[in-house]
Design an enzyme around this catalytic site. Sequence first.
Site, PDB file in Angstrom:
ATOM      1  N   TRP A   1       0.650  -1.116   0.024  1.00 30.96           N
ATOM      2  CA  TRP A   1      -0.123  -0.035   0.141  1.00 30.96           C
ATOM      3  C   TRP A   1       0.777   1.267   0.130  1.00 30.96           C
ATOM      4  O   TRP A   1       0.478   2.005  -0.586  1.00 30.96           O
ATOM      5  CB  TRP A   1      -0.737   0.005   1.169  1.00 30.96           C
ATOM      6  N   HIS A   2       1.938   1.278   0.671  1.00 33.10           N
ATOM      7  CA  HIS A   2       2.886   2.248   0.823  1.00 33.10           C
ATOM      8  C   HIS A   2       3.317   2.659  -0.510  1.00 33.10           C
ATOM      9  O   HIS A   2       3.667   3.652  -1.155  1.00 33.10           O
ATOM     10  CB  HIS A   2       3.824   2.026   1.709  1.00 33.10           C
ATOM     11  N   GLY A   3       3.671   1.616  -1.528  1.00 34.25           N
ATOM     12  CA  GLY A   3       4.259   1.758  -2.841  1.00 34.25           C
ATOM     13  C   GLY A   3       4.830   0.686  -3.218  1.00 34.25           C
ATOM     14  O   GLY A   3       5.307  -0.312  -2.412  1.00 34.25           O
TER      15      GLY A   3
END
Length: 405
Positions: free
Chosen positions: A324-326
């Site tokens: 989700w962060h990347g």
Amino acid sequence: MQPYSSPFYFVYLGIALIPIIIAHAYGKKAMWYQIIFTIAFLWLTFAGTVTLWALIGFGIYETILIKIYEFYRIKLKKNTFLIFLIILLLSILPLFIVKLTPVINPVHPQSIFGFLGISYVTFKTVSIILEIRDGLIKDVPLKEYFYFLYFFPTISSGPIDRFRRFRKELQNPIPENYSEMVGKGIFYIFQGFLYKYIIGYLIDTYILHDISIQAALHPSFCSMLVSMYSYGLYLFFDFAGYSLFVIGISSIMGYDIPHNFNKPFISKNIKDFWNRWHMSLSFWFRDFVAMRLMKTIMEKRWTKNMALIANLGYMASMGLMGFWHGFTWFYIVYGFYHAFLLMGYDTWLRLKKKRKWKIPSNRWTSAVSIFITINLVFAGFLIFSGIPNIAIMYKLHLKVALPNF
């Protein structure tokens, strides 16, 4: 204009909040004005950019999906897993595209679907779909749904609220302790100024920037250690300060939204840390990923090994949090790093119970537990910062910036 980014922004907020305070003082919610207030500040934030249309389009898209699933699940009383999965994946699709775009097109990393806060709005819509499937949400009235979805204070960076909780506050009368909420709201805003614009700024300007460059150009244990601690502290004070602005504004508006941080640096173990750090996010992944996966495994009887079931829950929830962060290696490693920490802590608890080890509980053992936990957490922040990647970039003479939380 970025939310909470300048003194003028807070001046505008202060003036705009006065009618809400007056209305609440006379026992009126004045929802018509709250809606105008929300639209005005959404316009102030997103107007003049394509993100405004992305925001509107995303809202329409997610509303269609939710209303389709509401009709299918509640009106038709059907619960086919395939239909649920399709709706769920379609709901996540815009966020997936936004996160994937920088990987497949680094020259133009901004997706046409992207807007500030798409992650947090997606968490809201996905939770609604999941709770409709569970039968916890019986209907989704559009007025309440849109106000929840676009609730201005939380749209850009959370905290992540739940529709059922927020809806109760909308339906309930003005809290009897509203005057106390206003006082707390003002306190939270000033505390946010202290965290973000004083402590966070000082760490970023006078420690983090210079030491990160030194750690990249001339790596050493000491420079890496200072960079690790300064980066972790900066993350906390910057994001906690931002969250305090959101909580303060919401409190003045009469909404007691969830908090995001609760003294995370006094955590005695890694589970305790995730019960204190970015709580609305960690609780979301716990409730909607880990617990659901574990429940499914037990219901399907894929295994009776409870340790394995718990570990799979940790891997799924923390791994997804990393993605989700990347879709960058250090974010992904960060997620699985915390999954292994949680698995290790569970293993330690089981081993201690099995061997009947009696470890005294006093201030000294508590201090040792806190010391170990926080150093493991800060080591995770070092991974999250991408410091090794930054070192490589500097050696290649490329300019890079520290990733945002």
